[in-house]
Enzyme design. Structure first.
Site, mmCIF file in Angstrom:
data_model
loop_
_atom_site.group_PDB
_atom_site.id
_atom_site.type_symbol
_atom_site.label_atom_id
_atom_site.label_comp_id
_atom_site.label_asym_id
_atom_site.label_seq_id
_atom_site.Cartn_x
_atom_site.Cartn_y
_atom_site.Cartn_z
ATOM 1 N N GLY A 38 0.969 -0.826 -0.092
ATOM 2 C CA GLY A 38 -0.092 -0.112 -0.039
ATOM 3 C C GLY A 38 0.951 1.252 -0.239
ATOM 4 N N GLY A 40 0.426 3.655 1.110
ATOM 5 C CA GLY A 40 0.200 4.772 2.323
ATOM 6 C C GLY A 40 1.103 4.031 3.246
ATOM 7 C CD GLU A 136 -2.762 2.533 -2.582
ATOM 8 O OE1 GLU A 136 -2.581 2.673 -1.857
ATOM 9 O OE2 GLU A 136 -2.146 2.715 -4.324
ATOM 10 C CG ASN A 179 5.297 8.745 -11.433
ATOM 11 O OD1 ASN A 179 4.448 9.500 -12.241
ATOM 12 N ND2 ASN A 179 4.741 7.326 -11.514
ATOM 13 C CG LEU A 212 12.492 12.962 -14.033
ATOM 14 C CD1 LEU A 212 13.631 14.104 -14.797
ATOM 15 C CD2 LEU A 212 11.544 13.571 -15.367
ATOM 16 N N GLY A 242 9.211 4.061 -5.658
ATOM 17 C CA GLY A 242 8.698 5.196 -5.117
ATOM 18 C C GLY A 242 8.183 5.559 -3.854
ATOM 19 C CG ASP A 243 5.717 3.578 -2.318
ATOM 20 O OD1 ASP A 243 4.853 4.468 -2.570
ATOM 21 O OD2 ASP A 243 4.450 2.658 -2.565
ATOM 22 N N GLY A 278 9.678 -6.833 -2.725
ATOM 23 C CA GLY A 278 8.644 -6.377 -1.956
ATOM 24 C C GLY A 278 8.481 -4.917 -1.722
HETATM 25 O O1 RIB Z 1 3.846 1.812 -4.831
HETATM 26 C C1 RIB Z 1 3.533 0.275 -4.539
HETATM 27 C C2 RIB Z 1 2.444 -0.212 -4.018
HETATM 28 O O2 RIB Z 1 0.815 0.296 -5.239
HETATM 29 C C3 RIB Z 1 2.502 -1.289 -3.631
HETATM 30 O O3 RIB Z 1 2.675 -1.601 -2.047
HETATM 31 C C4 RIB Z 1 1.035 -1.760 -3.265
HETATM 32 O O4 RIB Z 1 0.079 -1.646 -2.855
HETATM 33 C C5 RIB Z 1 -0.106 -0.365 -4.197
HETATM 34 O O5 RIB Z 1 -0.982 0.269 -3.074
#
Ligand code: RIB
Length: 303
Positions: A38, A40, A136, A179, A212, A242-243, A278
């Site tokens: 997720g 978040g 989300e 992005n 980018l 990216g997270d 992961g």
């Molecule tokens: O950014 C990656 C995430 O996007 C995944 O972990 C997936 O759950 C979606 O939310």
């Protein structure tokens, strides 16, 4: 400084495949792994592992113990992760041999976030606190308006982009982290300079971080722009990279106020993240990021 991340928590079902399935194709996967994810949750884990004080707010179903647990273990304050009677959000993820992915989301409890829950959470926060959002969860527009009224500083990762986000008042956003695909969807421009120029015209109050992919990342505040290259690594899985970047950029930027340093730290953290499987599970600890940055500096000095 306190950061509230009001965001999704997903159970990621990751299928390893030789290539991303084409329309009409049936294919047997090499493996299936179920891991925490997720946008978040991943960003909260990245903030916490980078050393920030982060509160995650969101909803899981009765199947969401794993999601709460990874947040707790990472040092996220989980008092605002509540259980709803809707099952947890989940994601069906294909990861191919080159580490690229393709994601289908089932929002589940993430879309059960309502105004009453948002009010209860926001009661705890005040002017000067930061609010981080992605796209989300439900009630996004309401959360932005209420946080703005309180004087919180809003950071938005507009991902995934859709029509719901267009209904939000994005003039209340202080920092965008996005992005190039999201940049194009928001600005209508394709090239990075065009995206930054149009976004600055649309949201002159905002600072912008544009990632980018292999071309690195940019920070722009209207007066000046900073560029950062990627640190090349062997890619295992890009999910959540990216997270990781977002969590590390925010932590370093709020701490030092130095966008160049924050881009560099975030680039190294996301390089480490793509080298492992992961999403949340691949987010590195700050110690490892610092060690790799020091190694990189020694290498650059010698050259
Ligand atoms: O950014 C990656 C995430 O996007 C995944 O972990 C997936 O759950 C979606 O939310």
């Amino acid at each position: 400084m306190r950061i509230l991340n009001f965001g999704s928590l997903n159970l990621d079902h990751t299928y390893r495949v030789p290539h991303i399935a084409a329309p009409g194709e049936t294919m047997t996967s090499q493996s299936l792994e179920i891991r925490p994810g997720g946008k978040g949750l991943n960003q909260s884990v990245a903030l916490a592992r980078a050393g920030a004080e982060v509160f995650h707010a969101g909803l899981v179903g009765v199947d969401g113990d794993l999601l709460r647990a990874v947040c707790e273990e990472s040092g996220v304050d989980t008092r605002f992760i509540c259980t709803s009677d809707v099952r947890s959000g989940n994601a069906i993820i294909q990861v191919d041999d080159s580490g690229q992915n393709c994601i289908i989301l089932y929002p589940g409890a993430n879309r059960a976030v309502d105004e009453e829950f948002a009010d209860k959470v926001l009661e705890f926060f005040a002017a000067g606190d930061y609010l981080l959002l992605q796209n989300e969860i439900s009630s996004l527009s309401y959360i932005i308006d209420k946080a703005w009224e309180k004087g919180m500083k809003i950071i938005l990762n507009p991902s995934p982009m859709d029509g719901r986000l267009r209904k939000c008042d994005l003039e209340k956003v202080w920092l965008f982290i996005l992005n190039e695909v999201e940049g194009e969807q928001l600005s209508g421009e394709k090239d990075p300079d065009g995206i930054l120029r149009v976004m600055r015209q649309m949201y002159p109050q905002a600072e912008i971080v544009l990632t980018l992919g292999a071309q690195g990342s940019l920070y722009c505040n209207g007066e000046w722009t900073v560029r950062q290259e990627i640190f090349p690594v062997e890619t295992v899985d890009t999910t959540g990279a990216g997270d990781t970047f977002t969590g590390y950029f925010i932590t370093e930027y709020l701490d030092s106020g130095d966008p160049a340093k924050a881009l560099r730290t975030a680039a190294m953290a996301s390089a480490i993240a793509v080298s492992a499987k992961g999403a949340a599970d691949a987010v590195p600890e700050i110690g490892e990021v610092q060690r790799r940055l020091e190694e990189q500096e020694r290498y650059e000095t010698k050259r």
